[in-house]
Design a protein around this motif. Structure first.
Motif, mmCIF file in Angstrom:
data_model
loop_
_atom_site.group_PDB
_atom_site.id
_atom_site.type_symbol
_atom_site.label_atom_id
_atom_site.label_comp_id
_atom_site.label_asym_id
_atom_site.label_seq_id
_atom_site.Cartn_x
_atom_site.Cartn_y
_atom_site.Cartn_z
ATOM 1 N N GLU A 137 0.949 -1.041 0.109
ATOM 2 C CA GLU A 137 0.122 -0.010 0.025
ATOM 3 C C GLU A 137 0.801 1.444 -0.046
ATOM 4 O O GLU A 137 0.658 2.220 -0.650
ATOM 5 C CB GLU A 137 -1.120 0.105 1.313
ATOM 6 N N TRP A 138 2.073 1.210 0.873
ATOM 7 C CA TRP A 138 2.703 2.321 0.711
ATOM 8 C C TRP A 138 3.556 2.516 -0.511
ATOM 9 O O TRP A 138 3.528 3.896 -1.037
ATOM 10 C CB TRP A 138 4.049 2.077 1.696
ATOM 11 N N ALA A 139 3.826 1.543 -1.389
ATOM 12 C CA ALA A 139 4.522 1.620 -2.454
ATOM 13 C C ALA A 139 3.405 2.126 -3.646
ATOM 14 O O ALA A 139 3.573 2.878 -4.335
ATOM 15 C CB ALA A 139 4.885 0.288 -3.039
ATOM 16 N N LEU A 140 2.251 1.708 -3.325
ATOM 17 C CA LEU A 140 1.072 2.242 -4.237
ATOM 18 C C LEU A 140 0.839 3.857 -4.035
ATOM 19 O O LEU A 140 1.170 4.381 -5.050
ATOM 20 C CB LEU A 140 -0.276 1.558 -4.051
ATOM 21 N N PHE A 141 1.124 4.116 -2.939
ATOM 22 C CA PHE A 141 0.906 5.827 -2.681
ATOM 23 C C PHE A 141 2.018 6.291 -3.111
ATOM 24 O O PHE A 141 2.034 7.588 -3.650
ATOM 25 C CB PHE A 141 0.630 5.883 -1.147
ATOM 26 N N GLU A 142 3.121 5.902 -2.817
ATOM 27 C CA GLU A 142 4.374 6.606 -3.163
ATOM 28 C C GLU A 142 4.625 6.733 -4.907
ATOM 29 O O GLU A 142 4.923 7.611 -5.329
ATOM 30 C CB GLU A 142 5.326 5.997 -2.515
ATOM 31 N N GLU A 143 4.170 5.383 -5.296
ATOM 32 C CA GLU A 143 4.510 5.446 -6.949
ATOM 33 C C GLU A 143 3.253 6.273 -7.643
ATOM 34 O O GLU A 143 3.525 6.987 -8.558
ATOM 35 C CB GLU A 143 4.206 3.982 -7.209
ATOM 36 N N PHE A 144 2.245 6.279 -6.976
ATOM 37 C CA PHE A 144 1.042 7.401 -7.535
ATOM 38 C C PHE A 144 1.673 8.745 -7.520
ATOM 39 O O PHE A 144 1.324 9.344 -8.392
ATOM 40 C CB PHE A 144 -0.252 6.664 -6.498
ATOM 41 N N LYS A 145 2.263 9.174 -6.265
ATOM 42 C CA LYS A 145 2.518 10.375 -5.963
ATOM 43 C C LYS A 145 3.732 10.808 -7.251
ATOM 44 O O LYS A 145 3.682 11.968 -7.745
ATOM 45 C CB LYS A 145 2.991 10.630 -4.880
ATOM 46 N N ALA A 146 4.601 9.881 -7.385
ATOM 47 C CA ALA A 146 5.853 9.965 -8.263
ATOM 48 C C ALA A 146 5.310 10.288 -9.571
ATOM 49 O O ALA A 146 6.225 10.952 -10.317
ATOM 50 C CB ALA A 146 6.765 8.859 -8.166
ATOM 51 N N HIS A 147 4.227 9.666 -9.807
ATOM 52 C CA HIS A 147 3.885 9.685 -11.505
ATOM 53 C C HIS A 147 2.732 11.174 -11.421
ATOM 54 O O HIS A 147 2.619 11.436 -12.686
ATOM 55 C CB HIS A 147 2.917 8.526 -11.796
ATOM 56 N N GLY A 148 2.679 11.839 -10.370
ATOM 57 C CA GLY A 148 1.775 13.005 -10.428
ATOM 58 C C GLY A 148 0.449 12.883 -10.064
ATOM 59 O O GLY A 148 -0.417 13.869 -9.769
ATOM 60 N N GLY A 149 0.127 11.956 -9.195
ATOM 61 C CA GLY A 149 -1.166 11.537 -8.711
ATOM 62 C C GLY A 149 -1.284 12.426 -7.163
ATOM 63 O O GLY A 149 -0.393 12.866 -6.642
ATOM 64 N N ARG A 150 -2.371 12.955 -7.199
ATOM 65 C CA ARG A 150 -2.442 14.205 -5.914
ATOM 66 C C ARG A 150 -3.513 13.778 -4.936
ATOM 67 O O ARG A 150 -3.642 14.643 -4.011
ATOM 68 C CB ARG A 150 -2.812 15.379 -6.598
ATOM 69 N N ALA A 151 -4.477 12.815 -5.088
ATOM 70 C CA ALA A 151 -5.423 12.741 -4.192
ATOM 71 C C ALA A 151 -5.876 11.478 -3.764
ATOM 72 O O ALA A 151 -5.646 10.486 -4.629
ATOM 73 C CB ALA A 151 -6.832 13.477 -4.701
ATOM 74 N N VAL A 152 -6.654 11.165 -2.572
ATOM 75 C CA VAL A 152 -7.074 9.763 -2.453
ATOM 76 C C VAL A 152 -8.786 10.162 -1.760
ATOM 77 O O VAL A 152 -8.985 10.970 -1.411
ATOM 78 C CB VAL A 152 -6.268 9.391 -1.417
ATOM 79 N N GLU A 153 -9.511 8.877 -2.230
ATOM 80 C CA GLU A 153 -10.843 8.956 -1.725
ATOM 81 C C GLU A 153 -10.882 8.452 -0.274
ATOM 82 O O GLU A 153 -10.300 7.269 -0.075
ATOM 83 C CB GLU A 153 -11.595 7.816 -2.472
ATOM 84 N N VAL A 154 -11.267 9.508 0.597
ATOM 85 C CA VAL A 154 -11.178 9.129 1.990
ATOM 86 C C VAL A 154 -12.614 8.594 2.333
ATOM 87 O O VAL A 154 -12.910 7.615 3.169
ATOM 88 C CB VAL A 154 -10.965 10.262 2.871
#
Ligand code: AMP
Ligand code: MN
Ligand code: MN
Ligand code: MN
Length: 286
Positions: free
Chosen positions: A204-221
């Protein structure tokens, strides 16, 4: 800003919902939604209709999409908000993502036939509003309508999931592609319903970090599938990773979806709503 009734995730007949974009706009308005986004799976064909219908009923609107992604051998969904639905690279990417669905649907039908359930492909196709978008939801509805299962819950326990009849592994878009298509179309990428993925803490940590590295900016809370524990967990993740927070019911169908349009609670304190960064992309109601 926090208490705005924003519902930024739902589905129409263009993917696996049962209401048209126009019916959804009317329902969203009746349910008290103030800012709405239609986010069909891998398809933007409903966006101009949804925007026009939103305007007609007096709703602010953001164009949206929910892209199917394969990450760490799991299917992960990435929502895009504030996109230009006519962006060429986005449309090409979505068409490529949809392209494998027909073959997959046939394989799902064959796999169900192998355990004595005949006619599932024809049944699912007949329920699909868009012939390019035969999804597991359509198979699930057919399995319930024909009496093989009591409800969708039973379907996704006995069928269509890994290790069960009707499961067909599939390669969707990559995380990088999905985030880049969304960003290239002027939108913000959002990790959809993170509480649903069966991943370890480090994955999960890797998902969030890779997502951010590609330019992702938000998460559904806030989403229908999150209980209080998941809301607290992903509010904390949003703060830790510096992500904006989104709110969306993931509404698919009356009588089927547990949470109606606009019915989620307000975002927890201390989060920045994703719509605060999308003001320029909102089509304002007249
Ligand atoms: P597909 O993109 O064809 O794999 O279909 C995925 C869709 O199936 C999701 O968007 C949901 O609408 C539905 N779905 C998947 N898992 C479940 C579940 N456990 N319960 C209810 N619906 C589900
Ligand atoms: Mn769906
Ligand atoms: Mn999803
Ligand atoms: Mn969804």
């Amino acid at each position: 800003m926090h208490s705005l009734n924003a519902d930024l995730h739902c589905h129409s007949t263009v993917s696996d919902g049962t209401l048209s974009p126009e019916q959804l706009a009317q329902r969203a308005k009746a349910c008290g939604v103030a800012l709405w986004a239609l986010t069909d799976h891998d398809e933007v064909a409903g966006q101009h209709r949804a925007a026009a219908a939103a305007r007609a009923v007096g709703l602010d609107y953001l164009c949206g999409v929910e892209i199917s992604v394969t990450f760490a051998e799991q299917t992960v969904h990435i929502v895009g908000l504030g996109i230009d639905p006519d962006d060429e690279a986005l449309c090409r990417g979505l068409a490529a993502t949809r392209a494998g669905r027909d073959r997959r649907a046939r394989a799902i039908g064959d796999s169900l036939a192998a355990v004595g359930i005949d006619g599932a492909l024809d049944g699912a196709q007949a329920l699909a509003g868009n012939p390019e978008m035969v999804t597991r939801t359509h198979f699930a509805r057919w399995l319930v309508a024909t009496g093989f299962c009591r409800d969708g819950h039973e379907v996704f326990r006995k069928y269509l999931v890994r290790g069960k009849p009707g499961y067909v592994a599939h390669q969707w878009a990559t995380l990088r592609e999905a985030v880049q298509w969304i960003g290239g179309a002027g939108g913000i990428a959002v990790i959809a319903h993170p509480g649903r993925y069966k991943v370890s803490g480090s994955e999960e940590w890797a998902l969030f970090e890779e997502f951010k590295a590609h330019g992702g900016r938000a998460v559904e809370v806030l989403t229908a599938s999150h209980g209080d524990a998941e809301v607290a967990r992903y509010a904390a993740r949003a703060r830790e990773h510096g992500l904006l927070a989104s709110r969306g019911s993931d509404f698919h169908a009356p009588g089927e979806s547990r949470v109606d349009l606009g019915a989620l609670p307000a975002l927890p304190d201390g989060l920045t709503p994703v719509w605060s960064e999308l003001q320029a992309r909102i089509a304002r109601a007249a």
